[in-house]
Design a protein around this motif. Structure first.
Motif, PDB file in Angstrom:
ATOM      1  N   THR A  48       0.853  -1.185   0.000  1.00  0.00           N
ATOM      2  CA  THR A  48       0.000   0.000   0.000  1.00  0.00           C
ATOM      3  C   THR A  48       0.890   1.238   0.000  1.00  0.00           C
ATOM      4  O   THR A  48       2.110   1.137   0.174  1.00  0.00           O
ATOM      5  N   THR A  49       0.274   2.380  -0.142  1.00  0.00           N
ATOM      6  CA  THR A  49       1.017   3.636  -0.063  1.00  0.00           C
ATOM      7  C   THR A  49       1.746   3.737   1.278  1.00  0.00           C
ATOM      8  O   THR A  49       2.872   4.212   1.348  1.00  0.00           O
ATOM      9  N   GLU A  50       1.110   3.239   2.327  1.00  0.00           N
ATOM     10  CA  GLU A  50       1.668   3.331   3.677  1.00  0.00           C
ATOM     11  C   GLU A  50       2.931   2.477   3.866  1.00  0.00           C
ATOM     12  O   GLU A  50       3.826   2.864   4.596  1.00  0.00           O
ATOM     13  N   ASN A  51       2.996   1.306   3.236  1.00  0.00           N
ATOM     14  CA  ASN A  51       4.144   0.422   3.511  1.00  0.00           C
ATOM     15  C   ASN A  51       5.094   0.242   2.323  1.00  0.00           C
ATOM     16  O   ASN A  51       6.102  -0.446   2.440  1.00  0.00           O
ATOM     17  N   PHE A  52       4.807   0.863   1.178  1.00  0.00           N
ATOM     18  CA  PHE A  52       5.616   0.628  -0.032  1.00  0.00           C
ATOM     19  C   PHE A  52       7.085   0.999   0.179  1.00  0.00           C
ATOM     20  O   PHE A  52       7.981   0.232  -0.168  1.00  0.00           O
ATOM     21  N   GLU A  53       7.328   2.161   0.754  1.00  0.00           N
ATOM     22  CA  GLU A  53       8.715   2.594   0.943  1.00  0.00           C
ATOM     23  C   GLU A  53       9.478   1.614   1.836  1.00  0.00           C
ATOM     24  O   GLU A  53      10.582   1.177   1.502  1.00  0.00           O
ATOM     25  N   GLN A  54       8.878   1.239   2.959  1.00  0.00           N
ATOM     26  CA  GLN A  54       9.548   0.339   3.897  1.00  0.00           C
ATOM     27  C   GLN A  54       9.721  -1.072   3.325  1.00  0.00           C
ATOM     28  O   GLN A  54      10.796  -1.659   3.403  1.00  0.00           O
ATOM     29  N   GLU A  55       8.667  -1.619   2.737  1.00  0.00           N
ATOM     30  CA  GLU A  55       8.683  -3.003   2.259  1.00  0.00           C
ATOM     31  C   GLU A  55       9.454  -3.192   0.958  1.00  0.00           C
ATOM     32  O   GLU A  55      10.024  -4.254   0.718  1.00  0.00           O
ATOM     33  N   VAL A  56       9.465  -2.166   0.102  1.00  0.00           N
ATOM     34  CA  VAL A  56      10.075  -2.306  -1.226  1.00  0.00           C
ATOM     35  C   VAL A  56      11.352  -1.489  -1.353  1.00  0.00           C
ATOM     36  O   VAL A  56      12.427  -2.032  -1.579  1.00  0.00           O
ATOM     37  N   LEU A  57      11.232  -0.194  -1.191  1.00  0.00           N
ATOM     38  CA  LEU A  57      12.368   0.684  -1.460  1.00  0.00           C
ATOM     39  C   LEU A  57      13.490   0.542  -0.439  1.00  0.00           C
ATOM     40  O   LEU A  57      14.664   0.726  -0.774  1.00  0.00           O
ATOM     41  N   LYS A  58      13.152   0.193   0.805  1.00  0.00           N
ATOM     42  CA  LYS A  58      14.177   0.046   1.841  1.00  0.00           C
ATOM     43  C   LYS A  58      14.496  -1.414   2.156  1.00  0.00           C
ATOM     44  O   LYS A  58      15.208  -1.700   3.118  1.00  0.00           O
ATOM     45  N   SER A  59      14.001  -2.339   1.349  1.00  0.00           N
ATOM     46  CA  SER A  59      14.226  -3.766   1.591  1.00  0.00           C
ATOM     47  C   SER A  59      15.690  -4.128   1.367  1.00  0.00           C
ATOM     48  O   SER A  59      16.338  -3.624   0.450  1.00  0.00           O
ATOM     49  N   ASP A  60      16.194  -5.023   2.222  1.00  0.00           N
ATOM     50  CA  ASP A  60      17.569  -5.501   2.048  1.00  0.00           C
ATOM     51  C   ASP A  60      17.639  -6.678   1.070  1.00  0.00           C
ATOM     52  O   ASP A  60      18.712  -7.158   0.747  1.00  0.00           O
ATOM     53  N   LYS A  61      16.485  -7.142   0.606  1.00  0.00           N
ATOM     54  CA  LYS A  61      16.417  -8.225  -0.387  1.00  0.00           C
ATOM     55  C   LYS A  61      15.795  -7.676  -1.662  1.00  0.00           C
ATOM     56  O   LYS A  61      15.049  -6.701  -1.616  1.00  0.00           O
TER      57      LYS A  61
END
Length: 102
Positions: free
Chosen positions: A7-20
């Motif tokens: 979602t808009t709320e978690n995209f940055e954390q889950e995708v853009l800042k992912s270590d995988k």
């Protein structure tokens, strides 16, 4: 690992800042080919522990879909280190989706 609902709320954390590396499946509930790809995406998520897999509903998160140029669905984008690594669209065999990680 299970598929992450993006979602808009978690995209940055889950995708853009992912270590995988992250495979994002851009889909819509009304899309037939997207429904066909659902089990393939689930399989990849459960089999590959070295990647993260997420699904993003374009009807609910239109801004993100537009930002990444998603014009037809399903669209698969692999993100590495916060950047688009590879992109492909349409229903595909599992091997073709996995090749996006190469």
């Amino acid at each position: 690992m299970s598929v992450v609902k993006l979602t808009t709320e978690n995209f940055e954390q889950e995708v853009l800042k992912s270590d995988k590396p992250v495979l994002v499946d851009f889909y819509a509930d009304w899309c037939g080919p997207c429904k066909m790809m659902g089990p393939v995406v689930e399989e990849i998520a459960s089999e590959k522990s070295d990647v993260k897999v997420g699904k993003l509903n374009i009807d609910e998160e239109m801004e993100i879909a537009q930002k990444y140029g998603v014009m037809s669905i399903p669209t698969f984008i692999v993100f590495k280190d916060g950047n688009v690594s590879k992109k492909d669209m349409g229903a595909k065999p599992k091997s073709a989706v996995l090749s996006l990680f190469e």
